[in-house]
Design a protein around this motif. Structure first.
Motif, PDB file in Angstrom:
ATOM      1  N   THR A 174       0.855  -1.175   0.000  1.00 19.62           N
ATOM      2  CA  THR A 174       0.000   0.000   0.000  1.00 19.62           C
ATOM      3  C   THR A 174       0.901   1.239   0.000  1.00 19.62           C
ATOM      4  O   THR A 174       2.094   1.157   0.323  1.00 19.62           O
ATOM      5  N   TYR A 176      -2.555  -0.476  -9.726  1.00 18.89           N
ATOM      6  CA  TYR A 176      -3.111  -0.701  -8.399  1.00 18.89           C
ATOM      7  C   TYR A 176      -4.132  -1.819  -8.467  1.00 18.89           C
ATOM      8  O   TYR A 176      -4.887  -1.930  -9.464  1.00 18.89           O
ATOM      9  N   LYS A 187       2.173   9.373  -4.506  1.00 17.49           N
ATOM     10  CA  LYS A 187       1.210   9.039  -5.567  1.00 17.49           C
ATOM     11  C   LYS A 187       1.435   9.903  -6.799  1.00 17.49           C
ATOM     12  O   LYS A 187       1.374   9.423  -7.944  1.00 17.49           O
ATOM     13  N   GLN A 210       2.555   1.850   3.272  1.00 21.01           N
ATOM     14  CA  GLN A 210       3.677   0.931   3.488  1.00 21.01           C
ATOM     15  C   GLN A 210       4.913   1.372   2.703  1.00 21.01           C
ATOM     16  O   GLN A 210       6.043   1.301   3.189  1.00 21.01           O
ATOM     17  N   GLU A 246      -7.402  -3.710  -3.723  1.00 20.10           N
ATOM     18  CA  GLU A 246      -7.156  -3.347  -2.327  1.00 20.10           C
ATOM     19  C   GLU A 246      -6.272  -2.111  -2.191  1.00 20.10           C
ATOM     20  O   GLU A 246      -5.877  -1.728  -1.086  1.00 20.10           O
ATOM     21  N   GLY A 247      -5.977  -1.471  -3.319  1.00 17.66           N
ATOM     22  CA  GLY A 247      -5.157  -0.269  -3.277  1.00 17.66           C
ATOM     23  C   GLY A 247      -3.670  -0.525  -3.204  1.00 17.66           C
ATOM     24  O   GLY A 247      -2.892   0.411  -2.988  1.00 17.66           O
ATOM     25  N   LYS A 248      -3.232  -1.774  -3.393  1.00 20.80           N
ATOM     26  CA  LYS A 248      -1.814  -2.081  -3.356  1.00 20.80           C
ATOM     27  C   LYS A 248      -1.182  -1.758  -4.706  1.00 20.80           C
ATOM     28  O   LYS A 248      -1.748  -2.064  -5.756  1.00 20.80           O
TER      29      LYS A 248
END
Length: 613
Positions: free
Chosen positions: A467, A504, A488, A470, A507-509
């Motif tokens: 993410t 992506y 981003k 992270q 889950e947005g990872k």
């Protein structure tokens, strides 16, 4: 009165650190004429407040903030089971300043591994002429009635389990060949005088001061009558609040009692002058500025600027020398201990703790740090790890790194020379090979640097199944401070330029895959380069009286990458981007600045098109 006697007072001799001339190594060499010279030095330390204060101050300044590991990792050191690293350091450094040497007992287990370092009070040791054998005794004044403990000298080549003595002494020219000579040896007479003045003063106070009058009684008095007269006078007129009177009984009768005034016994003024002279002599012998002891010197301002300059001179002439000597000794002592993997050094402590005003805090502290001072919780999603600039724009914390105070004590002695320039002469590219696209201010320079840092990291590392928070944490571990929104945006710019492929999942990872770099001609590539220029606000030209290093860098008209500037910092041992040529004292403003009169200026540039293109 007719029977006069002349009393000859003995001359006071200062003990000397003489040594016996042993011809064999099986006996200790005596230290002083009575083998008690270190005990004499210890008595001076315990009896003279001026001398003891200087010894304690020197010890504190040498230790600073204690030992640190030279590899940048935390230094965890437990010398033995009963004391801390701080108490261990204070004991050996105090002995080193007081006696000019220190000793440590190195204890090992049955496997030959070091388990304890025990500081040994130096006054309890004696050595043979080769300094390879040591005799320990608690009290050498009773050496014939007690048993000695004998040790051998410690060496890094030892592989046995026997406890041994590590001994280190500073070099000082003199007749002694075995024992050290204290660095303040020229001040021993002044230290003795200081002690004598204190003793004389207290004795006079306790004994009612010196006699000021003689009261004579004439007649044939019995012993009982003399005692009653003496007691009556003593009760009324003498003591700490009165004068001291001599009572004299004479046999010739008929005369009335007579009072004779003695000379003025006020020693306060000459004693005060003598006391000041003695204190100055002790400070001179120690090469220690009285300002550091809180003593105001006539004609001295005693302000913080004067203290800073004096402390800088003291650091260069004394502290750094002593620290280097002690660091060398300790690194050798610790060399056989596998638990201490890196060399150690003393961390200097600034003379003054910096107090920041609110405006400065807003410029150099993150939002979360400011909120913590106010008792507030950090902002969510790491948004508080940013700086609030004066123009209300949010900047990364790296914009103002490193802080001015960083390693100040280490940098203050740096003055780069022409020889230093030769170490970096091969770096950089002539400024003639570039066209300047734009001069960059702090915000724009930061933008380029941040994009470069983040971009290089995601290109060099396999980023997937992470993410953005992270990824932000990983970047922080590399010293790259940014926000989630900044990361981003940088990823989007890199993706749009075709440098990396960013995607992506649900889950947005994020997943980052490097793409082949496009074949872009050098002439179309915009880079950020740095040039060494005259610092804004400094009156010029100043090349004639600038440091040779600064003159060479300016005259050679080159541009450098940030990586090259960082490489220079590694060569010179300090952050050359922040401090440039080193600390500079402005004689007009009487101000010491943590940088010279030059600075690094960032430019957005592109290479000029060559004729063959």
């Amino acid at each position: 009165m007719d029977d006069l006697q002349i009393i000859n007072f003995a001359k006071h001799n200062i003990p000397q650190p003489t040594e016996s001339r042993n011809t064999t190594d099986d006996k200790w060499v005596t230290w002083g004429s009575n083998n008690l010279y270190p005990e004499y030095l210890l008595r001076l330390y315990n009896s003279s407040p001026v001398h003891a204060g200087i010894i304690d101050n020197k010890t504190t300044h040498i230790i600073g903030d204690g030992l640190v590991s030279k590899d940048g990792k935390p230094f965890q050191f437990v010398p033995n089971a009963i004391e801390t690293s701080e108490s261990f350091l204070r004991k050996i450094v105090t002995d080193y300043v007081l006696f000019g040497a220190f000793a440590v007992e190195v204890r090992k287990n049955m496997l030959g591994q070091v388990v304890d370092y025990i500081p040994v009070p130096l006054h309890k040791l004696r050595m043979n002429k080769s300094k390879v054998k040591f005799w320990f005794l608690d009290d050498w004044s009773y050496m014939n009635s007690r048993k000695h403990v004998v040790f051998e000298e410690w060496s890094d080549a030892d592989n046995d389990s026997v406890s041994k003595i590590f001994y280190f002494q500073s070099y000082r020219p003199g007749l002694n060949s075995v024992y050290s000579i204290p660095e303040y040896v020229q001040g021993l007479v002044s230290i003795e005088t200081d002690i004598s003045i204190k003793n004389f003063t207290i004795n006079n106070v306790k004994n009612g001061f010196s006699a000021s009058s003689v009261l004579s009684f004439f007649g044939d008095f019995s012993e009982d009558q003399k005692k009653r007269i003496h007691s009556s006078i003593k009760e009324k007129f003498t003591g700490e609040d009165g004068d001291k009177i001599i009572v004299d009984f004479r046999r010739n009768s008929g005369d009335a009692p007579n009072v004779q005034q003695l000379g003025n016994s006020n020693f306060s003024e000459p004693f005060e002058a003598l006391s000041k002279s003695v204190e100055n002599s002790i400070h001179f012998a120690h090469s220690f500025n009285p300002l550091f002891s809180g003593v105001k010197t006539e004609g001295s301002l005693g302000n913080s600027a004067e203290l800073e300059i004096a402390y800088t001179m003291f650091s260069n002439s004394y502290l750094n020398v002593k620290r280097n000597e002690l660091e060398s000794a300790l690194n050798y002592l610790f060399s056989t201990n596998p638990a201490i993997s890196s060399q150690v050094s003393f961390k200097p402590k600034p003379l003054f703790e910096k107090q920041l005003d609110s405006a400065t805090k807003e410029k150099i502290m993150t939002i979360d740090e400011l909120r913590a001072e106010a008792g507030l919780q950090p902002l969510p999603n790491g948004e508080g790890q940013r700086l609030l600039a004066s123009n209300n724009q949010v900047l990364s914390i790296s914009a103002l790194q490193p802080a001015v105070e960083e390693k100040k004590d280490e940098v203050v002695k740096k003055k780069l020379t022409e020889q230093d320039y030769e170490k970096i002469a091969h770096m950089g590219i002539s400024a003639e090979e570039f066209d300047i696209v734009e001069e960059l201010d702090a915000n724009k320079k930061l933008q380029f640097d941040l994009q470069s840092d983040i971009g290089q990291y995601v290109i060099d590392n396999d980023i997937k199944e992470l993410t953005l928070p992270q990824l932000k944490k990983l970047l922080e571990e590399e010293g790259i401070n940014s926000t989630v929104s900044q990361i981003k945006k940088v990823l989007k710019d890199l993706h749009d330029s075709g440098i990396v492929d960013v995607s992506y999942d649900n889950e947005g990872k994020v997943k980052v895959l490097p793409q082949p770099k496009p074949d872009v001609p050098d002439t179309d590539k915009i880079e950020v380069m740095y040039k060494y220029i005259l610092r804004p606000g400094v009156e010029g030209p100043i090349l004639k009286n600038s440091r040779d290093f600064c003159v060479r860098v300016v005259e050679n008209n080159r541009m450098y990458t940030r990586a090259e500037i960082q490489q220079m910092s590694g060569i010179f041992g300090y952050d050359i981007y922040a401090y440039c040529g080193g600390f500079y004292f402005n004689p007009k403003e009487q101000k010491l600045t943590p940088y010279c009169r030059h600075a690094w200026k960032a430019y957005s540039v592109k290479r000029k098109k060559t004729a063959n293109k």
